[in-house]
Write a protein that holds these residues in place. Structure first.
Motif, PDB file in Angstrom:
ATOM      1  N   VAL A 141     -44.223 -26.506  49.494  1.00  0.00           N
ATOM      2  CA  VAL A 141     -43.720 -25.852  47.972  1.00  0.00           C
ATOM      3  C   VAL A 141     -42.933 -26.737  47.450  1.00  0.00           C
ATOM      4  O   VAL A 141     -42.039 -27.134  48.032  1.00  0.00           O
ATOM      5  CB  VAL A 141     -43.145 -24.424  48.208  1.00  0.00           C
ATOM      6  N   GLN A 142     -43.187 -27.042  46.275  1.00  0.00           N
ATOM      7  CA  GLN A 142     -42.465 -27.865  45.507  1.00  0.00           C
ATOM      8  C   GLN A 142     -42.108 -27.417  44.132  1.00  0.00           C
ATOM      9  O   GLN A 142     -42.552 -26.583  43.545  1.00  0.00           O
ATOM     10  CB  GLN A 142     -43.156 -29.409  45.418  1.00  0.00           C
ATOM     11  N   GLU A 143     -41.096 -28.209  43.426  1.00  0.00           N
ATOM     12  CA  GLU A 143     -40.608 -27.990  42.258  1.00  0.00           C
ATOM     13  C   GLU A 143     -41.862 -27.901  41.064  1.00  0.00           C
ATOM     14  O   GLU A 143     -42.479 -28.953  41.192  1.00  0.00           O
ATOM     15  CB  GLU A 143     -39.618 -29.034  41.943  1.00  0.00           C
ATOM     16  N   TYR A 144     -41.837 -26.904  40.285  1.00  0.00           N
ATOM     17  CA  TYR A 144     -42.602 -27.251  39.140  1.00  0.00           C
ATOM     18  C   TYR A 144     -42.439 -27.867  37.682  1.00  0.00           C
ATOM     19  O   TYR A 144     -41.289 -27.561  37.459  1.00  0.00           O
ATOM     20  CB  TYR A 144     -43.175 -25.733  38.725  1.00  0.00           C
ATOM     21  N   ILE A 145     -42.949 -28.874  37.402  1.00  0.00           N
ATOM     22  CA  ILE A 145     -42.868 -29.699  36.304  1.00  0.00           C
ATOM     23  C   ILE A 145     -43.574 -29.140  35.295  1.00  0.00           C
ATOM     24  O   ILE A 145     -44.762 -29.128  35.104  1.00  0.00           O
ATOM     25  CB  ILE A 145     -42.836 -31.221  36.719  1.00  0.00           C
ATOM     26  N   ASP A 146     -42.877 -28.412  34.106  1.00  0.00           N
ATOM     27  CA  ASP A 146     -43.759 -27.910  33.110  1.00  0.00           C
ATOM     28  C   ASP A 146     -43.803 -29.017  32.118  1.00  0.00           C
ATOM     29  O   ASP A 146     -43.045 -29.607  31.334  1.00  0.00           O
ATOM     30  CB  ASP A 146     -42.727 -26.853  32.515  1.00  0.00           C
ATOM     31  N   GLY A 147     -44.997 -29.259  31.876  1.00  0.00           N
ATOM     32  CA  GLY A 147     -45.529 -30.294  30.957  1.00  0.00           C
ATOM     33  C   GLY A 147     -47.140 -30.656  30.998  1.00  0.00           C
ATOM     34  O   GLY A 147     -47.686 -29.890  31.464  1.00  0.00           O
ATOM     35  N   GLN A 148     -47.155 -31.794  30.674  1.00  0.00           N
ATOM     36  CA  GLN A 148     -48.806 -32.519  30.602  1.00  0.00           C
ATOM     37  C   GLN A 148     -48.601 -33.864  31.182  1.00  0.00           C
ATOM     38  O   GLN A 148     -47.849 -34.434  30.971  1.00  0.00           O
ATOM     39  CB  GLN A 148     -49.345 -32.682  29.122  1.00  0.00           C
ATOM     40  N   ASN A 149     -49.847 -34.134  32.109  1.00  0.00           N
ATOM     41  CA  ASN A 149     -49.868 -35.320  32.528  1.00  0.00           C
ATOM     42  C   ASN A 149     -50.455 -36.209  31.743  1.00  0.00           C
ATOM     43  O   ASN A 149     -51.078 -35.728  30.645  1.00  0.00           O
ATOM     44  CB  ASN A 149     -50.724 -35.221  34.004  1.00  0.00           C
ATOM     45  N   LEU A 150     -50.290 -37.502  32.028  1.00  0.00           N
ATOM     46  CA  LEU A 150     -50.870 -38.526  31.007  1.00  0.00           C
ATOM     47  C   LEU A 150     -52.096 -38.438  30.842  1.00  0.00           C
ATOM     48  O   LEU A 150     -52.825 -38.973  29.436  1.00  0.00           O
ATOM     49  CB  LEU A 150     -50.124 -39.696  31.440  1.00  0.00           C
ATOM     50  N   GLU A 151     -53.054 -38.084  31.757  1.00  0.00           N
ATOM     51  CA  GLU A 151     -54.676 -37.889  31.654  1.00  0.00           C
ATOM     52  C   GLU A 151     -54.773 -36.948  30.480  1.00  0.00           C
ATOM     53  O   GLU A 151     -55.578 -37.306  29.795  1.00  0.00           O
ATOM     54  CB  GLU A 151     -55.250 -37.518  32.701  1.00  0.00           C
ATOM     55  N   GLN A 152     -54.293 -35.871  30.531  1.00  0.00           N
ATOM     56  CA  GLN A 152     -54.362 -34.858  29.539  1.00  0.00           C
ATOM     57  C   GLN A 152     -53.813 -35.315  28.272  1.00  0.00           C
ATOM     58  O   GLN A 152     -54.389 -34.860  27.346  1.00  0.00           O
ATOM     59  CB  GLN A 152     -53.807 -33.408  29.915  1.00  0.00           C
ATOM     60  N   GLU A 153     -52.618 -35.776  28.315  1.00  0.00           N
ATOM     61  CA  GLU A 153     -52.140 -36.528  26.988  1.00  0.00           C
ATOM     62  C   GLU A 153     -53.044 -37.286  26.361  1.00  0.00           C
ATOM     63  O   GLU A 153     -53.464 -37.333  24.889  1.00  0.00           O
ATOM     64  CB  GLU A 153     -50.719 -37.016  27.350  1.00  0.00           C
ATOM     65  N   LEU A 154     -53.830 -38.277  27.098  1.00  0.00           N
ATOM     66  CA  LEU A 154     -54.802 -39.259  26.513  1.00  0.00           C
ATOM     67  C   LEU A 154     -56.068 -38.709  26.150  1.00  0.00           C
ATOM     68  O   LEU A 154     -56.476 -38.991  24.827  1.00  0.00           O
ATOM     69  CB  LEU A 154     -54.984 -40.335  27.583  1.00  0.00           C
ATOM     70  N   SER A 155     -56.414 -37.588  26.630  1.00  0.00           N
ATOM     71  CA  SER A 155     -57.684 -36.718  26.278  1.00  0.00           C
ATOM     72  C   SER A 155     -57.281 -36.135  25.024  1.00  0.00           C
ATOM     73  O   SER A 155     -58.110 -36.018  24.177  1.00  0.00           O
ATOM     74  CB  SER A 155     -57.962 -35.807  27.397  1.00  0.00           C
ATOM     75  N   SER A 156     -56.258 -35.754  24.653  1.00  0.00           N
ATOM     76  CA  SER A 156     -55.798 -34.742  23.502  1.00  0.00           C
ATOM     77  C   SER A 156     -55.455 -35.714  22.219  1.00  0.00           C
ATOM     78  O   SER A 156     -55.659 -35.255  21.155  1.00  0.00           O
ATOM     79  CB  SER A 156     -54.961 -33.657  23.741  1.00  0.00           C
ATOM     80  N   ARG A 157     -54.916 -36.956  22.249  1.00  0.00           N
ATOM     81  CA  ARG A 157     -54.278 -37.631  21.352  1.00  0.00           C
ATOM     82  C   ARG A 157     -55.038 -38.914  21.290  1.00  0.00           C
ATOM     83  O   ARG A 157     -54.805 -39.723  20.045  1.00  0.00           O
ATOM     84  CB  ARG A 157     -52.840 -37.579  21.428  1.00  0.00           C
ATOM     85  N   GLY A 158     -55.763 -39.543  22.171  1.00  0.00           N
ATOM     86  CA  GLY A 158     -56.328 -40.856  21.867  1.00  0.00           C
ATOM     87  C   GLY A 158     -55.393 -41.985  22.611  1.00  0.00           C
ATOM     88  O   GLY A 158     -54.533 -41.596  23.021  1.00  0.00           O
ATOM     89  N   PRO A 159     -55.566 -43.368  22.238  1.00  0.00           N
ATOM     90  CA  PRO A 159     -55.010 -44.381  22.854  1.00  0.00           C
ATOM     91  C   PRO A 159     -53.470 -44.371  22.417  1.00  0.00           C
ATOM     92  O   PRO A 159     -52.975 -43.907  21.392  1.00  0.00           O
ATOM     93  CB  PRO A 159     -55.808 -45.763  22.074  1.00  0.00           C
TER      94      PRO A 159
END
Length: 477
Positions: A141-159
């Motif tokens: 069990v580990q700490e939860y980081i609330d956010g988006q990973n960079l792969e998801q960010e790249l997919s949603s916004r582009g380069p």
């Protein structure tokens, strides 16, 4: 309350227990079991899994709640779940990697704010489903980081822009500097393992493939890696080094710059990365990335500190050496002056220094959106107050357009930026509020609401334009 069963292959993993919505019952209930397969649902007597976050490698990750926490703290429960049919030796290696991840998180997570903390590590023995043979499961069990990973960010916004990639590299290099200093190599660095939280801070996740560099000489690396991001020595099962992580960070950087997968950027025929013709960046960062992507470990940077030094030198070049002053001219005795002779002035040579060209840094996404909001806000104020005073829309729009053109020029030249925008917007609002409500026919609600609406409209329009531009750019390229 809904509890998600963690048994692999359970056909109906979602279980509803309305009695657990009562806080008192939730704290005191002994155990709950899956209504389909009989798997215990309250893990280690405290963790209740809500849904599956993802699965891959040797584990599955679940979003969970800690019922022993007063606020039912959100956390991540990772279950050891090797994929495919492994022989006993491979299974032992996989289980050792899972255990090592728990040890590394326990050692590093509490020392560095950008590495998640370990909260618990435990086994669970449960009766097999449709069989009486007991099964053993392992969880951390580990700490939860609330956010988006960079792969998801790249997919949603582009380069990403060069500035944004440099910010990512600098943050992750600082984390790697700490990790490597603890004799640990991550070995699975990629955009999906870099999480940006709600405040914008980046976190390095998934230490499931870590390797201790203090092992005995000759020990080989286990074949655990992500295709496309791993350098040749890691794919061949050879020894790994800090430069192994730097290679993966280099691949991550060019993926963020181009918005393309590594397999689309690597030419196996020439055994080279082909990415430079798809981006426009400075020669300095190109040279740094080229060195990070060298196939031979000794040709790369040897440590994260070296890359940081190169990046800092690129951004803040050292001042030029100060030339010593020229020696004084030799002293020549003055000739005697007669009435027929007159002193002759010697020509003085002057050195003209060429002006240093001003280089403006590119605007980040945050700066562009802030500028759009500021321009929309001030534009709404100007049109509204001019209309109330002049009582004619065309003239109001014309004067407001000229004033906004001046504001845009000031922002492009960076005469006003960052906190200046808030100061100018505040002064504009105060002036319009006083003029519009005392000398014009404006209501207080109009002065407050309309500029906010125009600011939001400007942000939405700018975001849509950048999205459409990014899509068209990717299609054309």
């Amino acid at each position: 309350m809904k509890i998600h069963c963690t048994r692999p292959g359970c056909p109906k993993p979602d279980n509803l227990y309305p009695d657990l919505d009562d806080h008192a019952n939730l704290k005191t209930v002994q155990q709950k079991y899956c209504t389909t397969c009989g798997m215990p649902l309250i893990l280690d007597g405290r963790y209740l899994t809500e849904r599956l976050l993802g699965q891959g490698g040797f584990g599955a990750a679940f979003l969970a709640r800690d019922r022993r926490s007063p606020s039912l703290r959100t956390c991540v429960v990772k279950q050891f779940l090797p994929a495919g049919d492994l022989d006993p030796q491979q299974l032992a290696i996989a289980q050792g990697l899972f255990e090592r991840e728990a040890q590394v998180l326990d050692r590093l997570g509490h020392q560095h704010p950008q590495i998640p903390n370990l909260l618990a590590y435990f086994p669970l023995e449960a009766t097999g489903w449709q069989t009486r043979t007991p099964q053993q499961f392992f969880y951390l069990v580990q700490e939860y980081i609330d956010g988006q990973n960079l792969e998801q960010e790249l997919s949603s916004r582009g380069p990403f822009s060069e500035t944004e990639v440099l910010e990512v590299m600098r943050e992750i290099l600082n984390v790697l500097e700490f990790v490597h200093g603890e004799d640990v190599i991550h070995r699975d660095l990629k955009p999906s393992n870099i999480m940006r939280d709600r405040s914008g801070t980046l976190h390095l996740l998934d230490f499931g493939a870590v390797k201790e560099v203090t092992q005995a000489p000759g020990n080989k690396s286990t074949g655990i890696y992500s295709a496309g991001f791993a350098p040749p020595e890691q794919m061949r099962g050879r020894s790994v080094y800090p430069s192994t992580d730097l290679y993966a960070l280099g691949v991550t950087a060019i993926m963020l710059l181009t918005a393309k997968d590594p397999e689309d950027l690597f030419d196996s025929y020439s055994n080279a990365w082909l990415w430079k013709d798809q981006v426009t960046i400075s020669d300095s960062i190109t040279n740094i990335l080229d060195r990070m992507l060298q196939p031979t470990p000794s040709d790369r940077f040897g440590a994260a500190t070296e890359v940081l030094t190169a990046l800092n030198a690129m951004i803040s070049p050292p001042p030029p050496p100060i030339s010593p002053p020229p020696p004084p001219p030799p002293v020549v005795p003055a000739p005697s002056v007669t009435p027929q002779s007159a002193p002759v002035s010697a020509p003085v040579a002057t050195q003209i220094q060429a002006p240093t060209p001003t280089v403006r840094r590119p605007f980040s996404i945050l700066e562009i959106l802030a500028s759009a909001a500021f321009t929309g806000f001030d534009g709404g104020l100007l049109v509204m107050v001019l209309w109330s005073l002049l009582d004619t829309i065309p003239l109001s729009l014309g004067i407001a357009g000229l004033l906004l053109a001046g504001l845009l020029l000031a922002q492009v030249r960076r005469w006003i930026e960052k906190w200046d925008l808030l100061i100018v917007a505040g002064i504009s609002f105060a002036i319009v509020f006083w003029v519009g409500t005392t000398r014009g026919n404006l209501e207080v609600a109009q002065v407050i609401i309309l500029p906010i609406l125009t600011a939001l409209s400007a942000v939405v329009a700018t975001s849509l334009f950048r999205l459409i531009y990014g899509i068209l750019k990717r299609l054309i390229s």
